[in-house]
Design an enzyme around this catalytic site. Structure first.
Site, PDB file in Angstrom:
ATOM      1  N   SER A   1       0.851  -1.186   0.000  1.00 37.87           N
ATOM      2  CA  SER A   1       0.000   0.000   0.000  1.00 37.87           C
ATOM      3  C   SER A   1       0.882   1.229   0.000  1.00 37.87           C
ATOM      4  O   SER A   1       1.945   1.234   0.621  1.00 37.87           O
ATOM      5  CB  SER A   1      -0.891  -0.007   1.241  1.00 37.87           C
ATOM      6  OG  SER A   1      -1.326   1.316   1.534  1.00 37.87           O
TER       7      SER A   1
ATOM      8  N   LYS B   1       0.748  -3.214   4.926  1.00 37.41           N
ATOM      9  CA  LYS B   1      -0.168  -3.981   4.079  1.00 37.41           C
ATOM     10  C   LYS B   1       0.536  -4.911   3.100  1.00 37.41           C
ATOM     11  O   LYS B   1       1.587  -4.624   2.582  1.00 37.41           O
ATOM     12  CB  LYS B   1      -1.072  -3.028   3.266  1.00 37.41           C
ATOM     13  CG  LYS B   1      -2.115  -2.307   4.075  1.00 37.41           C
ATOM     14  CD  LYS B   1      -3.170  -3.233   4.684  1.00 37.41           C
ATOM     15  CE  LYS B   1      -4.126  -3.795   3.677  1.00 37.41           C
ATOM     16  NZ  LYS B   1      -5.232  -2.912   3.339  1.00 37.41           N
TER      17      LYS B   1
END
Ligand code: ARG
Length: 472
Positions: free
Chosen positions: A286, A292
């Site tokens: 991300s 992420k």
């Protein structure tokens, strides 16, 4: 709107009937060269087969036939080396090739179109293209099956919860779960195989719609292009596009299977499940959240039916209500098929890649497999087997025992024997042997069941059935 005056001369392929060229907008709506140039190899192969047949039937001279074949070979090389200049004014691949042939060999080029029309030509080219697409699709499906089989074989005894309604139902093995997809993709291959048999008939020689007065040999061109036979009816030959719709239908069903498995990968990667891990090769990060790791490939594979099913519906809608024989509407048949093919290939490759890449997390999987009273059915089966209780009655007893365990915060295996006996006094100590997830899965030895030895046998059998004759 006022008419824009054409600045171009009339298309020489239309002969004397036209004195002016098309309006700019006419040319734009009419031209298909931007996408049907993908048919170049098929177009050239079909033209060579046609020219050869015209020679053997003494419809054109061997000399002209030889010049045509050589010219077509040159054009093939030009297109493949990128030096060929495609022209929208020449509308489509057929006229682009023919115009270049005239430049290369002169008036003999004009003999190629004897006893032929673009209507049977495009139907022939497109069938040849779809036939190749089917063969590529089959290869990719087989490769996906091979990936699934390897992963299944490595996990014949890896426990995981099986779900219904996405609620924990009964323990299964990860290998068994993966093998379900091997079967689905096997049926998908069968659908493409069936479709291929109907694709593989030759429209060539149907000419515009009615056949031709020249003494052509349709069996010869069919054979040269490795078709099974010439199509029986000339009107059908130039009008039929059900072969393309059928490819798209098979592609849609396959894409749906890809999507279902992709969704499971997305779920399995979440912290809630934590069943598998994908490496950096099949995840993305991300731009804002540093922690992420997103399963984008799985999400995109999950999404592909949007365009593939859309292509099927789009083509059927184009064909619906079309009178016989050819109408220009049918030029809208190609883009949906090209797009669906590309989308499907990518989806299949991405899924095979993820299946090879994924690492099972057996501890988390086994814990989930034993949770949520997943062996309640095993307890009921024990009551049936050991006490001769009717299954419905056993179901009620176990339901009460599960309610009790849930209130006490225990798993079924943790409920003391005395407490279990409150629900059925004849229960003995032996019952605990069936309450673990491992015992549950191991006991399901029925044909097609999840017991590890069944899964191993299924893997061996499926390798035979699906991968025998594999090139790699
Ligand atoms: N580009 C056309 C197509 O894809 C080729 C056939 C044209 N035939 C015709 N009668 N205009 O359908």
């Amino acid at each position: 709107m006022n008419n824009d005056r054409p600045a171009r001369p009339a298309n020489p392929n239309w002969g004397g009937r036209f004195s002016e060229g098309p309006s700019e907008i006419m040319e734009r709506i009419n031209a298909s060269i931007a996408f049907d140039q993908r048919l170049y190899a098929q177009d050239i192969a079909a033209s060579k087969a046609h020219a050869q047949m015209l020679v053997s039937q003494s419809i054109i001279s061997a000399e002209d036939g030889g010049a045509i074949a050589q010219g077509l070979d040159t054009i093939l090389r030009e297109i493949e080396s990128g030096s060929f200049k495609f022209s929208a004014a020449l509308e489509d691949i057929h006229m682009n090739v023919e115009a270049r042939l005239r430049e290369l060999i002169g008036p003999a080029a004009g003999r190629l179109h004897t006893a032929r029309s673009r209507n049977d030509q495009v139907a022939t080219d497109f069938r040849l293209w779809v036939r190749d697409a089917i063969d590529t699709t089959d290869q990719l499906l087989q490769d996906l099956q091979a990936a699934l089989l390897d992963q299944a074989e490595a996990n014949t005894a890896t426990l995981m919860p099986g779900f219904t309604h996405l609620q924990t139902a009964q323990p299964v093995t990860f290998g068994h779960h993966l093998m379900a997809y091997v079967e689905m993709f096997g049926r998908d291959r069968g659908r493409f195989r069936d479709c291929r048999a109907r694709v593989n008939e030759s429209p060539l020689g149907a000419a515009a719609l009615a056949g031709t007065s020249f003494p052509i040999d349709r069996a010869q061109t069919a054979k040269a292009l490795a078709f099974d036979r010439p199509m029986a009816n000339s009107l059908d030959a130039v009008s039929a596009r059900d072969f393309a719709a059928e490819y798209l239908a098979a592609a849609s069903i396959t894409a749906t299977h890809v999507s279902r498995m992709a969704e499971e990968i997305v779920l399995w990667c979440t912290s809630g499940f934590d069943f598998i891990e994908l490496t950096d090769a099949f995840t993305t990060g991300s731009s804002i959240m540093p922690q992420k790791r997103n399963p984008d490939a799985a999400e995109l594979a999950r999404a592909k039916p949007g365009r593939i099913v859309g292509s099927l519906v789009g083509l059927l809608t184009v064909l619906k209500g079309l009178p016989l024989a050819y109408s220009k509407d049918m030029q809208e048949d190609k883009e949906p098929v090209f797009d669906a093919f590309e989308s499907l290939c990518l989806g299949l490759q991405a899924l095979a890649g993820m299946v090879r890449d994924m690492k099972a997390r057996p501890t988390a999987m086994a814990a989930a497999a034993g949770a949520q009273y997943s062996t309640a059915t095993d307890l009921a089966d024990w009551l049936v087997r050991m006490l001769g209780m009717p299954f419905r009655e056993a179901h009620g007893v176990v339901g009460a025992a599960v309610a009790h365990a849930a209130k006490a915060g225990q798993t079924l295996a943790e409920v003391p024997l005395d407490d279990l006996r409150k629900f059925e006094p004849r229960i003995t100590d032996d019952v605990y042997s069936v309450l673990s997830a491992e015992a549950s899965a191991a006991s399901r030895t029925s044909l097609g069941g999840t017991a590890p030895e069944r899964v191993q046998a299924a893997v061996t059998e499926a390798r035979q059935r699906f991968l025998a004759g594999e090139s790699a």
